[in-house]
Write an enzyme that holds these catalytic residues in place. Structure first.
Site, mmCIF file in Angstrom:
data_model
loop_
_atom_site.group_PDB
_atom_site.id
_atom_site.type_symbol
_atom_site.label_atom_id
_atom_site.label_comp_id
_atom_site.label_asym_id
_atom_site.label_seq_id
_atom_site.Cartn_x
_atom_site.Cartn_y
_atom_site.Cartn_z
ATOM 1 N N ASP A 41 -7.823 -5.614 -0.081
ATOM 2 C CA ASP A 41 -8.236 -6.430 -1.233
ATOM 3 C C ASP A 41 -7.847 -7.892 -1.121
ATOM 4 O O ASP A 41 -8.260 -8.708 -1.946
ATOM 5 C CB ASP A 41 -7.630 -5.837 -2.503
ATOM 6 C CG ASP A 41 -8.309 -4.519 -2.843
ATOM 7 O OD1 ASP A 41 -7.616 -3.559 -3.184
ATOM 8 O OD2 ASP A 41 -9.555 -4.449 -2.711
ATOM 9 N N HIS B 5 0.854 -1.182 0.000
ATOM 10 C CA HIS B 5 0.000 0.000 0.000
ATOM 11 C C HIS B 5 0.890 1.232 0.000
ATOM 12 O O HIS B 5 1.949 1.230 0.617
ATOM 13 C CB HIS B 5 -0.877 0.008 1.265
ATOM 14 C CG HIS B 5 -2.083 0.878 1.138
ATOM 15 N ND1 HIS B 5 -2.047 2.221 1.360
ATOM 16 C CD2 HIS B 5 -3.353 0.579 0.779
ATOM 17 C CE1 HIS B 5 -3.263 2.727 1.182
ATOM 18 N NE2 HIS B 5 -4.069 1.752 0.818
HETATM 19 C C1 SDX Z 1 -6.336 -0.174 -2.812
HETATM 20 O O1 SDX Z 1 -4.610 4.282 -1.863
HETATM 21 C C2 SDX Z 1 -5.578 3.700 -1.282
HETATM 22 O O2 SDX Z 1 -6.032 4.094 -0.238
HETATM 23 C C3 SDX Z 1 -6.165 2.525 -2.040
HETATM 24 C C4 SDX Z 1 -7.144 1.645 -1.298
HETATM 25 C C5 SDX Z 1 -8.458 2.376 -1.033
HETATM 26 O O3 SDX Z 1 -9.171 1.993 -0.090
HETATM 27 O O4 SDX Z 1 -8.808 3.264 -1.860
HETATM 28 O O5 SDX Z 1 -6.584 1.247 -0.058
HETATM 29 C C6 SDX Z 1 -7.497 0.403 -2.096
HETATM 30 O O6 SDX Z 1 -6.125 0.148 -3.949
HETATM 31 C C7 SDX Z 1 -5.394 -1.076 -2.076
HETATM 32 C C8 SDX Z 1 -4.162 -1.495 -2.939
HETATM 33 C C9 SDX Z 1 -4.611 -2.608 -3.893
HETATM 34 N N1 SDX Z 1 -3.512 -2.929 -4.839
HETATM 35 C C10 SDX Z 1 -2.848 -4.088 -4.766
HETATM 36 O O7 SDX Z 1 -3.000 -4.920 -3.881
HETATM 37 C C11 SDX Z 1 -1.870 -4.289 -5.928
HETATM 38 C C12 SDX Z 1 -0.553 -4.850 -5.396
HETATM 39 N N2 SDX Z 1 0.118 -3.768 -4.637
HETATM 40 C C13 SDX Z 1 1.020 -2.961 -5.313
HETATM 41 O O8 SDX Z 1 1.162 -2.961 -6.660
HETATM 42 C C14 SDX Z 1 1.547 -1.771 -4.533
HETATM 43 O O9 SDX Z 1 1.756 -2.169 -3.243
HETATM 44 C C15 SDX Z 1 0.714 -0.501 -4.583
HETATM 45 C C16 SDX Z 1 0.444 -0.083 -5.965
HETATM 46 C C17 SDX Z 1 -0.570 -0.698 -3.846
HETATM 47 C C18 SDX Z 1 1.490 0.605 -3.874
HETATM 48 O O10 SDX Z 1 2.679 0.677 -4.520
HETATM 49 P P1 SDX Z 1 3.691 1.907 -4.383
HETATM 50 O O11 SDX Z 1 3.474 2.664 -3.133
HETATM 51 O O12 SDX Z 1 3.696 2.673 -5.663
HETATM 52 O O13 SDX Z 1 5.021 1.129 -4.190
HETATM 53 P P2 SDX Z 1 5.961 0.648 -5.359
HETATM 54 O O14 SDX Z 1 5.148 0.139 -6.500
HETATM 55 O O15 SDX Z 1 6.923 1.735 -5.627
HETATM 56 O O16 SDX Z 1 6.689 -0.615 -4.679
HETATM 57 C C19 SDX Z 1 7.771 -0.400 -3.762
HETATM 58 C C20 SDX Z 1 8.507 -1.724 -3.739
HETATM 59 C C21 SDX Z 1 8.836 -2.247 -5.138
HETATM 60 O O17 SDX Z 1 9.978 -3.066 -5.032
HETATM 61 P P3 SDX Z 1 11.408 -2.443 -5.503
HETATM 62 O O18 SDX Z 1 11.237 -2.060 -6.978
HETATM 63 O O19 SDX Z 1 11.652 -1.221 -4.624
HETATM 64 O O20 SDX Z 1 12.373 -3.583 -5.294
HETATM 65 O O21 SDX Z 1 7.675 -2.731 -3.137
HETATM 66 C C22 SDX Z 1 7.419 -3.760 -4.072
HETATM 67 C C23 SDX Z 1 7.681 -3.170 -5.441
HETATM 68 O O22 SDX Z 1 8.018 -4.181 -6.364
HETATM 69 N N3 SDX Z 1 6.017 -4.129 -3.956
HETATM 70 C C24 SDX Z 1 5.558 -5.369 -4.051
HETATM 71 C C25 SDX Z 1 4.184 -5.267 -3.862
HETATM 72 N N4 SDX Z 1 3.833 -3.997 -3.651
HETATM 73 C C26 SDX Z 1 4.999 -3.286 -3.714
HETATM 74 N N5 SDX Z 1 6.193 -6.522 -4.294
HETATM 75 C C27 SDX Z 1 5.399 -7.638 -4.341
HETATM 76 N N6 SDX Z 1 4.055 -7.622 -4.175
HETATM 77 C C28 SDX Z 1 3.425 -6.463 -3.928
HETATM 78 N N7 SDX Z 1 2.115 -6.467 -3.761
#
Ligand code: SDX
Length: 384
Positions: free
Chosen positions: A321, A263
């Protein structure tokens, strides 16, 4: 501003866009409040109707206020006949979330006075959409199952009526509590991507329908509201509980994201995920459906492994989720309806933020930093 001191915040990370009294998220400690009330208290003691009133009007309703508001929602549950035609024409070729945004656009055609931008008229639109979107989503679900539409109940609660229109069965006490819990937990969450999208659209003084359509469209993506469907699809792809660890480890090794985890704001366990998990566990004690039991075992084993691998080291914890899928599935909601159901709940958060922002509106117009060449000589096509 010279180029040297331009700071680009990718994804607007860490950027504040407005003051709000709607929602407070403590990402470091995994806490959430709607209008100052802890989410755990609202989840246990409130109803979606009461939470919707709280978000839209700013205070918990008195008995009479809640009665009037509930009646307004019930009276607006019906949708124009043309919505059924859209559903018939689009289903089979289009994702339900995309049909929903099309239907919400169509609903605006029935607005008696689009020029009336008064707060009362806008609140009326918010109530109408809150009431009608569950009917639209249930109709999409029924049509996809090849079943006849079910008219909205005049007596069931908001969320129970949705489940009734989708399944044809009036939910029992347990299911009624669970679906209402899911509506409460999805109602509002600060300036998340879909709410921000709603605000950007509204900041141009476009209408409520346009802003909500922007929100529905933005919610669709798997990084946001589409994650619940994607997480369940992952659990189904894992198939058997004993495949869980290998599947997750291979996915992480392949730099894949595990849907339902991580998140932008929470660097701790999403409090909503904790609530869903606890209710899911107690619900599971009563159901004997092996398919659901398998999904839950896979979810629990995935969560345990992710906690060891990423949660403590990278702050990537389950979000709302992750456990939603098994719970919705247990209630008979097909996975392609998960995101539209999320939209049915979040429409109150979108419109509440919109009305709050309109009190001190300012057009969203960020900058981007040009890094290309300038004054390039134009060469006629014959000489290129
Ligand atoms: C919702 O914002 C809200 O409030 C949203 C929400 C709401 O109620 O409205 O809470 C609802 O959308 C919840 C989130 C649902 N999405 C997912 O579950 C999709 C999977 N999660 C991610 O893609 C990610 O965690 C995000 C998009 C939610 C947040 O990502 P960020 O803050 O942009 O972080 P990032 O993509 O820059 O990741 C940072 C690091 C990366 O690794 P490095 O490149 O630094 O090595 O963390 C890793 C990412 O690869 N990472 C994950 C991961 N989420 C982040 N690695 C594996 N699995 C994951 N789920």
């Amino acid at each position: 501003m010279t180029d040297e001191n331009i700071i680009i915040s990718k994804g607007l990370e860490g950027i504040y866009i407005a003051d709000t009294t709607l929602c407070k998220i403590d990402g470091a400690n995994g806490k959430l409040w709607y209008r100052g009330y802890p989410i755990e208290v609202l989840a246990d003691k409130s109803s979606y109707e009461e939470v919707a009133f709280l978000l839209l009007y700013g205070h918990l309703p008195k008995k009479e206020e809640l009665k009037v508001f509930t009646q307004r929602l019930i009276s607006e549950r019906d949708v124009p006949d043309s919505i059924a035609d859209i559903i018939r024409n689009f289903t089979g070729r289009t994702h339900p979330n995309d049909i929903l945004r099309t239907c919400v656009s169509a609903i605006s055609a029935f607005d008696t006075d689009m020029a009336d931008r008064s707060s009362d008229a806008n609140m009326d639109r918010a109530i109408k959409l809150t009431a009608k979107m569950p009917t639209i989503v249930a109709m999409i679900g029924r049509y996809r199952q090849g079943k006849p539409f079910i008219n909205p109940s005049r007596t069931l609660s908001h969320s129970s009526n949705f489940l009734y229109m989708l399944t044809g069965v009036e939910p029992d006490k347990e299911s009624a509590k669970l679906i209402d819990l899911m509506f409460i937990l999805h109602a509002e969450h600060g300036s998340n991507a879909s709410t921000f999208s709603t605000l950007v659209t509204g900041s141009t003084l476009a209408d409520v329908y346009a802003a909500v359509v922007a929100g529905i469209s933005t919610l669709r993506g798997p990084l946001h509201g589409g994650a619940d469907e994607a997480a369940l699809n992952m659990m189904r792809a894992i198939g058997e509980p004993d495949n869980t660890e290998t599947y997750i480890e291979d996915a992480l090794a392949g730099k894949q994201r595990i849907m339902g985890f991580g998140h932008r704001v929470y660097k701790a366990y999403d409090p909503r995920a904790k609530i869903v998990y606890n209710y899911l566990k107690s619900f599971m004690q009563k159901t004997t459906d092996p398919k659901i039991e398998k999904l839950l075992e896979i979810a629990i084993r995935a969560e345990k492994l992710m906690e060891e691998k990423l949660s403590k080291t990278k702050g990537i914890w389950p979000n709302i989720d992750f456990f939603s899928g098994p719970l919705y599935t247990a209630m008979g909601i097909p996975s392609e309806l998960f995101t539209p159901v999320f939209a049915c709940s979040r429409v109150v958060g979108w419109t509440a933020h919109l009305f709050e922002y309109w009190e001190n509106n300012r057009l969203f117009r960020p900058l981007d930093h040009y890094t290309g060449q300038l004054d390039i000589k134009y060469v006629p096509i014959e000489q290129r």
